[in-house]
Design a protein around this motif. Structure first.
Motif, mmCIF file in Angstrom:
data_model
loop_
_atom_site.group_PDB
_atom_site.id
_atom_site.type_symbol
_atom_site.label_atom_id
_atom_site.label_comp_id
_atom_site.label_asym_id
_atom_site.label_seq_id
_atom_site.Cartn_x
_atom_site.Cartn_y
_atom_site.Cartn_z
ATOM 1 N N THR A 23 -0.560 -5.568 -5.005
ATOM 2 C CA THR A 23 -0.649 -6.690 -4.069
ATOM 3 C C THR A 23 -0.237 -6.219 -2.679
ATOM 4 O O THR A 23 0.103 -5.053 -2.467
ATOM 5 C CB THR A 23 0.266 -7.830 -4.537
ATOM 6 N N ARG A 24 -0.256 -7.142 -1.701
ATOM 7 C CA ARG A 24 -0.010 -6.764 -0.317
ATOM 8 C C ARG A 24 1.416 -6.261 -0.108
ATOM 9 O O ARG A 24 1.641 -5.383 0.729
ATOM 10 C CB ARG A 24 -0.282 -7.968 0.591
ATOM 11 N N ASP A 25 2.371 -6.762 -0.850
ATOM 12 C CA ASP A 25 3.757 -6.341 -0.644
ATOM 13 C C ASP A 25 4.145 -5.190 -1.575
ATOM 14 O O ASP A 25 5.336 -4.913 -1.745
ATOM 15 C CB ASP A 25 4.712 -7.523 -0.861
ATOM 16 N N MET A 26 3.164 -4.519 -2.182
ATOM 17 C CA MET A 26 3.452 -3.394 -3.062
ATOM 18 C C MET A 26 2.643 -2.183 -2.622
ATOM 19 O O MET A 26 1.555 -2.326 -2.056
ATOM 20 C CB MET A 26 3.117 -3.737 -4.521
ATOM 21 N N ILE A 27 3.181 -1.010 -2.871
ATOM 22 C CA ILE A 27 2.480 0.233 -2.556
ATOM 23 C C ILE A 27 2.554 1.157 -3.762
ATOM 24 O O ILE A 27 3.404 0.990 -4.646
ATOM 25 C CB ILE A 27 3.076 0.934 -1.314
#
Length: 397
Positions: free
Chosen positions: A112-116
């Motif tokens: 998701t956007r808050d994960m890398i």
């Protein structure tokens, strides 16, 4: 535990109906799987969704490394990953490529956007492509999607592939499952697999708007050019097929023309040979008429004292011999005919008839054999005479 995705999940009956519908389509909109593999694909997805309800089957567009776009089946959702006594949900996408199930699927983690993605990672590339031993050692038909997810959870539990951007430690936090808002990852291809399908994801807020606009314009232009190339290739292929068909017709006509030309050449040679024979016969007759024209006039003046035996004179020994043999042959023929009539009327006994016919037939045979030999000698003499007079004859070609 991570909460389930916000999108409503399908029940078992709806999944069965969905898979039966998409796998039974025909025509341009059909999925690119072979007919003998569609039943096994359906069973694999049903077993997967039954074991892991968080994974839902869908159809989406997949882009290969060479730019080809194709509509494929995917299993999208999360899989459980135990780590340090806590179970986390790792978002993944399992793409069933055209050669599935004979070849392994393509698996991507879907942060998701808050994960890398953790870098470096032994099983996940920076683009999100997953490579574990189970995929590398895929064996058809025993390998399946359920065992794949089990092996994915086991591999990720030893080294989690995702972590939150808000924390510096690599320990995973429960992901906030939502819409994908990730910048395009670098195009890293491994083991011949296509790149990550997230190249068209929405950019993050930190990207420059002009750069995003330029990249979208380039992607759109590439798609248009690719479509035009495919259209041109199909047109050229159809044109080439027409040219090949025309070439086959022309070759067939060429063979027919060559055959007809050969037949006409053979006929021409035969006619030329017949012409030579006619010219030779004409020359012979013209010579005979010239030699005997005076004799005919003399015979016309002495009509009363014409001796039939003196009307014709043999020009040479061969002609006289031919005349004698022919006359004897015809005379014997008349005698045999008379004997036949006499036998029918009973004037001649049968044994005497047979004896006379046998004697006459033997004599007639010798006359005919002699006439054949004389005729052959005359032909040779005529050919030699014509060959000697050929340079002086106006009939010569």
């Amino acid at each position: 535990m991570v909460p389930p995705p916000s999108t409503p999940s399908l029940d078992s009956q709806q999944i069965q109906q969905f898979l039966s519908s998409v796998l039974s389509q025909r025509g341009p909109s059909s999925l690119p799987y072979t007919e003998d593999s569609k039943w096994l694909i359906r069973q694999h997805l049903l077993s997967l969704t039954s074991r892991y309800p968080s994974l839902q089957p869908k159809t989406a567009t997949f882009t290969h490394n060479d730019g080809r776009s194709v509509n494929l089946l995917q299993a999208d959702g999360t899989i459980p990953m135990p780590y340090q006594g806590v179970t986390y949900n790792i978002p993944i996408i399992i793409w069933l490529i055209e050669s599935y199930p004979r070849y392994p699927p393509v698996v991507y983690v879907n942060p998701t956007r808050d994960m890398i993605i953790k870098r470096p990672h032994p099983h996940v590339s920076p683009s999100g492509l997953v490579s574990i031993p189970y995929l590398q050692n895929w064996i058809y038909p025993s390998s399946n999607l359920v065992d794949l997810v089990v092996n994915l959870g086991s591999a990720f539990s030893h080294d989690p592939p995702l972590y939150s951007q808000r924390r510096s430690n690599p320990n995973p936090n429960p992901p906030n499952y939502g819409q994908l808002q990730q910048p395009p990852p670098p195009r890293v291809a491994a083991a011949g697999y296509p790149p990550s399908p997230y190249g068209r994801a929405q950019p993050s807020q930190t990207e420059d708007a002009a750069e995003v606009y330029r990249r979208n314009a380039v992607n759109k232009l590439v798609e248009m050019v690719h479509g035009d190339i495919i259209k041109m290739r199909k047109e050229r292929e159809a044109e080439m097929e027409g040219l090949f068909s025309a070439q086959g017709v022309l070759r067939k006509r060429e063979e027919e023309v060559n055959k007809g030309l050969k037949e006409m050449q053979d006929e021409k040679e035969a006619l030329e040979q017949q012409l030579q024979v006619v010219l030779m016969s004409t020359d012979v007759l013209a010579g005979w008429v010239g030699e005997n024209e005076g004799k005919i006039k003399n015979l016309g003046n002495n009509n009363d004292n014409v001796d039939v035996d003196e009307v014709f004179h043999c020009a040479d020994v061969l002609s006289k011999q031919m005349l004698d043999c022919t006359a004897a042959d015809l005379a014997i023929e008349d005698v045999v005919y008379s004997l036949d009539k006499a036998l029918q009327e009973g004037a001649v006994p049968f044994d005497q008839y047979l004896r006379n016919v046998r004697l006459l037939s033997r004599e007639q045979f010798f006359h005919k054999a002699t006439a054949a030999k004389v005729r052959a000698a005359q032909m040779q003499a005529q050919v030699a005479s014509m060959a000697a007079r050929a340079p002086h004859s106006h009939y010569a070609p």
